[in-house]
Design an enzyme around this catalytic site. Structure first.
Site, PDB file in Angstrom:
ATOM      1  N   VAL A 147       6.366  33.196  21.233  1.00 49.49           N
ATOM      2  CA  VAL A 147       5.792  32.171  22.099  1.00 49.49           C
ATOM      3  C   VAL A 147       6.781  31.025  22.307  1.00 49.49           C
ATOM      4  O   VAL A 147       6.941  30.522  23.425  1.00 49.49           O
ATOM      5  CB  VAL A 147       4.466  31.642  21.507  1.00 49.49           C
ATOM      6  CG1 VAL A 147       4.002  30.384  22.250  1.00 49.49           C
ATOM      7  CG2 VAL A 147       3.383  32.717  21.581  1.00 49.49           C
ATOM      8  N   GLU A 148       7.437  30.620  21.245  1.00 51.42           N
ATOM      9  CA  GLU A 148       8.319  29.453  21.317  1.00 51.42           C
ATOM     10  C   GLU A 148       9.581  29.698  22.145  1.00 51.42           C
ATOM     11  O   GLU A 148       9.938  28.877  22.979  1.00 51.42           O
ATOM     12  CB  GLU A 148       8.720  29.012  19.911  1.00 51.42           C
ATOM     13  CG  GLU A 148       7.579  28.454  19.068  1.00 51.42           C
ATOM     14  CD  GLU A 148       7.066  27.120  19.578  1.00 51.42           C
ATOM     15  OE1 GLU A 148       7.754  26.475  20.379  1.00 51.42           O
ATOM     16  OE2 GLU A 148       5.961  26.731  19.166  1.00 51.42           O
ATOM     17  N   THR A 149      10.258  30.825  21.901  1.00 49.54           N
ATOM     18  CA  THR A 149      11.577  31.008  22.525  1.00 49.54           C
ATOM     19  C   THR A 149      11.850  32.426  23.020  1.00 49.54           C
ATOM     20  O   THR A 149      13.007  32.779  23.234  1.00 49.54           O
ATOM     21  CB  THR A 149      12.693  30.638  21.537  1.00 49.54           C
ATOM     22  OG1 THR A 149      12.629  31.530  20.408  1.00 49.54           O
ATOM     23  CG2 THR A 149      12.577  29.206  21.065  1.00 49.54           C
TER      24      THR A 149
END
Length: 338
Positions: free
Chosen positions: A129-131
């Site tokens: 989700v983050e990167t």
């Protein structure tokens, strides 16, 4: 991202009018003559014994970025429904790449689960989700992002503290403060840690003497798992369960708080029951959430581990996307093994 998402959710929680295309006084290209920046430098010298001349050169090289001010005014957690938000993160590309990331880092994920008690699927999902598993770590220089937000944004104190932590971090670990890149909110690496989170939760998981969350997935995996562990993740406990609701009394408890407050026994009296056939202890505490999904309203019970994920980003949308992405990645990962 105490990472990007964490900062954004804090801003939403704090309320107030967010900036959108505002113009502030001061030279957009140089903070060296700004009184706020000068005062910050003096504070860093007195409080942390920084070399004033060196710090002046660093701050003089920081650039104000209007695109940062524009971007932070529209976080997805604030503007999108679950129906719109979920496909951004729970999709075929992230699932496929999540399985690839899991296969490539299988031993590290297993070790992190043993050490910290956090399932591999949750660590994989957060990094996804983050990167996008390290593919989208951010293109802004962190010094530009944090200086812009510390000196030219209405919620300055929050970012001033992160700029302080960033400078301490780069000095302590001998990193070049002008070269590290991250998100528009100063979040860094695979797991998008903001500087204060790096100082508190980043770990050297491969034992090479470095806490490299930017290019070393081993340290990144260990750091994300440690973050969740330190924020209360309990091994073996469910994060969520679908809920069934009856009557009207349950409505006053919908989306009221991220932290579980009522036991399942107390919620049952209000007309809320787990839809799962799994036996759940009646003393377990949960929070009730309502999501606007593709097929209509969805009701969910969020337990302690759901709350632990929201410490990464204070958003029920974010936490649910992590959990559902993790479940999907795990499903495909297991299918490919058999």
């Amino acid at each position: 991202m105490e990472r990007l998402g964490y900062i954004l959710s804090l801003l939403v929680a704090l309320g107030g009018t967010l900036l959108s295309g505002a113009v502030f006084a001061g030279n957009a290209g140089d903070y060296s003559e700004r009184k706020e920046a000068k005062a910050f430098i003096v504070e860093m010298v007195n409080k942390h014994q920084f070399d004033q001349a060196k710090l002046e050169k660093i701050i003089a090289n920081a650039k104000k970025k209007q695109s940062i001010l524009d971007a932070i005014s529209r976080p997805a957690e604030r503007t999108k429904t679950w129906q719109e938000y979920r496909p951004m993160f729970v999709n075929k590309t992230r699932i496929k790449r999540g399985v690839e990331f899991w296969n490539k880092n299988k031993d590290t994920l297993e070790r992190a689960e043993k050490v910290y008690g956090v399932p591999a699927k949750i660590v994989v999902a957060i990094i996804g989700v983050e990167t996008m598993y390290g593919r989208q770590g951010g293109s802004y220089r962190v010094i530009d992002a944090l200086s812009t937000l510390a000196f030219d944004y209405p919620k300055r104190p929050l970012f001033k503290r992160e700029l302080e932590s960033y400078l301490i971090m780069t000095r302590q670990y001998k990193l070049d403060p002008l070269k590290i890149k991250g998100s528009y909110a100063g979040a860094m690496g695979y797991g998008q840690f903001i500087p204060s989170s790096y100082l508190s939760y980043a770990v050297d998981f491969d034992g090479d003497g470095l806490k490299d969350i930017w290019s070393n997935p081993v340290d990144a995996i260990g750091s994300v798992a440690n973050y969740l562990h330190q924020h209360g993740w309990q091994k073996g406990e469910l994060p969520v369960s679908r809920a069934r609701v009856t009557g009207d009394h349950y409505q006053e408890y919908i989306n009221k708080a991220l932290q579980p407050e009522l036991t399942l026994a107390e919620l049952a009296v209000k007309g809320v029951l787990p839809a799962s056939s799994d036996a759940l202890p009646q003393e377990s505490k949960a929070a009730l959430f309502k999501y606007k999904g593709r097929l209509g309203a969805e009701f969910w019970l969020g337990f302690n581990n759901f709350y632990a994920v929201t410490r990464y980003n204070h958003s029920r949308l974010y936490a649910m996307s992590v959990i559902q992405l993790g479940n999907e990645v795990e499903r495909v990962f297991e299918e490919k093994k058999s």
